[in-house]
Design a protein around this motif. Sequence first.
Motif, PDB file in Angstrom:
ATOM      1  N   HIS A  75       8.130   7.572 -10.837  1.00 48.38           N
ATOM      2  CA  HIS A  75       6.802   7.554 -11.450  1.00 48.38           C
ATOM      3  C   HIS A  75       6.733   8.677 -12.463  1.00 48.38           C
ATOM      4  N   VAL A 124       7.710   2.836  -4.470  1.00 48.64           N
ATOM      5  CA  VAL A 124       7.838   3.475  -5.774  1.00 48.64           C
ATOM      6  C   VAL A 124       9.021   4.433  -5.720  1.00 48.64           C
ATOM      7  N   TRP A 160       3.677   0.886  -2.216  1.00 50.61           N
ATOM      8  CA  TRP A 160       2.848   0.622  -3.397  1.00 50.61           C
ATOM      9  C   TRP A 160       1.777  -0.410  -3.088  1.00 50.61           C
ATOM     10  N   ILE A 199       9.620   0.197  -9.104  1.00 48.82           N
ATOM     11  CA  ILE A 199       9.356  -0.172  -7.721  1.00 48.82           C
ATOM     12  C   ILE A 199      10.535  -0.980  -7.188  1.00 48.82           C
TER      13      ILE A 199
END
Length: 219
Positions: free
Chosen positions: A133, A130, A167, A125
């Motif tokens: 991932h 973000v 996020w 992050i």
Amino acid sequence: MNDLTPKSFRGLVEASAGSFLTNLLGSEEGARASARVGLAFAAAVRAAKKPQDLYRCSPESVSSAVAMSALTDLMPGGAMPLVWLIPRGGELQWMPSHRGLTVLAQRCGYIVRAVPVSHADQLEIEMGDVVKHVADPDSWPTSVSELRGVYVKITRMSDGASFGAPWLPSEAIAQRRKQGGPVWNQWPVEMAQKTAIRWAMARGYVPIEGIEMQQALEA
């Protein structure tokens, strides 16, 4: 429980919903939305686990829910509902699901996807977004305790431009869950996704327009 017959109850609800839509949108737009009132009421009856529960709610609250479905064209019911109708304390609450909010975002020209993240996933992050991932395929979150958080991927449909991936950690979701109801117990991850989408929209990450979207977010 009110003393109205089902037929009288429906007539009162539909008349009130139609009047609300006309006052909100004006005669021309209101007439188009009002044409969906009967469909919305029928969908509400079908979506109720027990139809009598709907008739036990106040006509005013049912009218409001029916009007919202007619306004947004988000109908309750089905295997993947766009809207939940929740009887509580004699009132019927209209609550869009995360799918319903994504449909409204698409009408505004944006693809919005809420991605739940488990504690086993790898996450990077930067500045609240973000940027990477890597999901663990064997660890999909199914409860709030398994959920690390949710991020919202936002893409403009016209040119594919990205508007980030803000996020929302599980702690922030838990704070909002305290104000929730029984739907959280049945659909915890879906409600977390809806919470993240609404949070992103309310903070301007998703440019929204139109009275339908505004009314849905308020609901």
